[in-house]
Structures are given as C-alpha cells and as structure tokens.
Design an enzyme around this catalytic site. Sequence first.
Site, PDB file in Angstrom:
ATOM      1  N   HIS A 125       0.815  -1.219   0.000  1.00 56.29           N
ATOM      2  CA  HIS A 125       0.000   0.000   0.000  1.00 56.29           C
ATOM      3  C   HIS A 125       0.851   1.273   0.000  1.00 56.29           C
ATOM      4  CE1 HIS A 125       0.429  -0.263   4.501  1.00 56.29           C
ATOM      5  NE2 HIS A 125       0.470   1.047   4.377  1.00 56.29           N
TER       6      HIS A 125
ATOM      7  N   ASP B 154       0.157  -7.640   1.317  1.00 57.28           N
ATOM      8  CA  ASP B 154       0.578  -6.245   1.486  1.00 57.28           C
ATOM      9  C   ASP B 154       2.099  -6.118   1.497  1.00 57.28           C
ATOM     10  OD1 ASP B 154       0.078  -3.522   1.648  1.00 57.28           O
ATOM     11  OD2 ASP B 154       0.094  -3.501   3.844  1.00 57.28           O
TER      12      ASP B 154
ATOM     13  N   SER C  25       4.641   2.560   7.918  1.00 56.74           N
ATOM     14  CA  SER C  25       4.323   1.425   7.060  1.00 56.74           C
ATOM     15  C   SER C  25       5.518   1.032   6.198  1.00 56.74           C
ATOM     16  CB  SER C  25       3.136   1.756   6.153  1.00 56.74           C
ATOM     17  OG  SER C  25       1.957   1.860   6.898  1.00 56.74           O
TER      18      SER C  25
END
Length: 515
Positions: free
Chosen positions: A128, A158, A236
């Site tokens: 993402h 992911d 992230s």
Amino acid sequence: MNRLARVQLFAAIFVAFACGLVFASGFDLTRISWAQTKTTPAPKPTAQEVKPLEETGQAFEAIAEHVTPAVVSITAEQLEARRAPQRRNVPPGMDEFFRQFEDQQPRTGGTGSGFIVTKDGYILTNNHVVANADRVTVTMLDNRRFEAKVIGRDPTTDVAVIKVDATDLPIAAMGDDRNTRIGQWVVAIGNPLGLDFTVTAGIVSAKGRSLGTLLNTRYAIQDYIQTDAAINPGNSGGPLVNIRGEVIGINSAIASSTGFSAGYGFAIPITLAKQVMDDLVQFGRVRRAVLGVSIDEVDPSDARAAGLSEIRGVKIQAFDPSESESPSARAGVEVGDIIVAAAGQRVNRISELQRVIRGFKPGEVVEIEAMRFGQKKTFKVRLAEPPRQPDEQVASAERAGVEPARTGERSNERLGISVAAVPPEFITARRVADAYQHGLLVTEVSARGPAYQELFANRDIILRTLHPVRKDIRSAADLEQVVNTLKRGDVLTLLVWDSAAGGSGSTKAVTLAIR
C-alpha cells in the site's frame, strides 16, 4: 503581688521554657515540622540496582545504531488524472507544438518506510506504500537519494519489493518470527508523521492476529504480529526488530479510532515476507499454494455441531473460484466442514492453517483432517495457485441498497427470522446465479433471536440445512419442517448465500442454537 515577685515569676517561666527546648532537642522531637524546609536527599540507587536498566538501554542503542542505516524513507508519487484541454482548428502537425506549452500534471505523494535486504539495492516495503505509484523515491539515513523501480507487489500479503541502482549498501539482518514469543522486546523503526528515522520500543503483544477486512482481497493473509511499540502513518513498510537486531516483521497497520497510535500496531511476519519477495524477484508474481476455499473462525455453536470438545479449527464457508475448480472441493471437502489439522499439525485458528499451507508449493499434496458434524474425515488436497482476480469489481449502489418487496413473507420465531421467496427484482439487482435463486431470502432478523448478527435481512439466502439433517430449502414450510424436529438448545447449521460478500456473493455455513 509586688514587683520582685513578678520578676521572679517571669524568670521561672523563661527557665522552664528553655529547659523544655533542651529536653526536646535531646530526644530529637523537633525533627518533623510542617514549616520545616530543610530536607535530607534520598540516596541514589546503587550501580548494581540500575545495571539491568543500563544493559537494556545499551541494547536499544545498539539496535538503533546497527539497523537504522538500512532503513529508508519512501516517497511514492502518482500523476493526477486530468483530461487535456480540447484544441480546435489546430493545423495538421501542430498538435505536438501546442502540447509543450501545457502545464505539467501535478503529482500527489504518499510517504512510508522500507528496509534494504541486499547490498545491491533490493528493498522490502508494504504494497500500500507504492501501489499505483508513477515514481518512487528512496532516501537513506546519510541523505543519499535514489529513484526506485517497483519489482513486484502482492495485495494479498501487502508486501512489495522495490530496487535502487546502488552497490555495497547497508542491509538489515533477517530473523525468524516463528521463534518470537509474546512478551519479548521489539523495536519499530520508520518515518512516522514526517519524522524521519524514528525508533520506538515495546513488546510483542500477540501473534497470529487476524485483522478481518483490512486487506479487502481474497486469500488475504491473517497472521500478523501485534506490538505496542508506537506505529503511526509513515511507519508502514519499516522493520519490526527483535532484541538481537534481527527483522521479524514489516510494520503494516494500526488499530486506532483516530488514525494515530493507540498502542496497537501490526506487522507482517518476516518468514512470509521473504517467501513473497523470493517469488516476486524470481517470477514477477507470487506463486502461493491455496486450498481454494473461503474460511472463517469457529464459534461455540460450530464446535458443538461438529462434535468438537474444544472451540478450535477453521470452518469452510465457500469454494473459490467455484466448486468445480476448487482443489478442496475436488478432494471431497464440503461447506461446513471444520479443518482441525493440516500436514499432521494441529490447527486452532485461521493464521495457523495459513502458516502450514504457505510452506507448500502449488501442485504439492497436503493431508487435511476435518470434522463433519461428528465424523472425522481425511482428505488429500492437491494445492493450486490462486485464481486471477479482475482489476475491478463493480458493485452499483442499486445492488448494495435494494430492498425487495416482501411477498408471501413468513416468520420463524425459533430462529428469530422472517423469510420469503427470492423476488425477481432482488435476483436482477444482485445478479443472483441460478443455483441460488430457489432458496429463501431472509427479510427480517430479530435482535433477540439466535440469528441476530449471524444472518442479515435483504442480503442472505438460505439454500440448505446441513446439520442435523441435509435438506434443500425451497419454501418456508421446508425450513419449518426441519426446525420442528429440533428441541430448544439444539444446533442447526444452514448453508447460506451471502449476496454482499466479496462484492459478488459467496456461500457460508451458519450455525444457530434453536430457541
């Protein structure tokens, strides 16, 4: 009283007061006083007392010094779609001339983190972070900046791999999350909220954590490491590191009502990320092995219906992409079966089953043990690759919000629902396949009945009873006939088609306790 007597009296009082002070001071009776300002400082802790904390602090310092140079800041830019202005009456061949005067299309950017895993520039991060990016820029701790190429992405885990053109880069050491235990110290490193190369510490709070619909894709992995190390937007893709300085996960998500750290962060296990990376680098895609099923956790009613003494296992809800193409269906597995072991390993929850299956390659055979309403079954399933999914699944507002007319509606108080034949307008709006058109549409669910939060009105179609009897349900009378054979407290398992699942509908097994 004469003057001499008064003088003698005052002298006696003074002498008595002075003697009192001497007496009190001798017994140390004036040490404590509300007006006292002089205090004795508390003794410092001894070197022996603080030694464990000093050693812990030194360990965190060493981790930060060792790992942070291999952590990168990632900026992903995406061109905004903008329709070019229409040019009229342009002479032939002059179109390119006018195009050079058009404004450059602006870019929108997002930021995240990553970490270098090879000296020649391969970097692990989250899907993402770089999804749909037209340009990816990587910045290192020493302020070197590179433009990166996206090698591959996998939405189901992911995980993404990017690469920069460089040599002799610092790398992060890989660990093994399988050896990680709840309560162990961990460190998260990344670039949260624009604060580059931030280090936070905490513990492993849980393992095998499922995040439900966080990844809105089929075959999404639900096996996260949970930590209370502070993770915020921008973290992230960064590493979660154990006390030995080894990466055990990729920081990926947070659970928060505000969008900022609330003490619940989640990381993708590094053993899974390494498998994905190897496939993306070698094949350009992930060659995962799958059973070809949709699954769910087991609740107390499911365990009771299956004849289990413990509430554990994984429930089969549907076959994917279809019953005829699913490896599990071809091996004899049925909807409603509870998988309790795979490849000889006990299975308690979804994350454990996924961990076992991802140790196999497509084409290999795995032995599955399942409980089918009191009967133990064994299947040999030849695993396959996931079916290719279309880029988009269109679900119109009409499909999502349709509420059909309730023709011939009948209530079933023991289940706490009302049902009716599936109306034509519902079939059209939800694109109900022929196999699911002849069941019973749930039109109402009582908040006090056993079906509350298990079945959903104007969405679920009851197709069949699976346990304690197998019977196709074509009318309300069919359903009542089965329910009337059961006594209060018995469990009934239904095969249901959920028209809203996955955007295109899916079957599921629902077990209810009869009222």
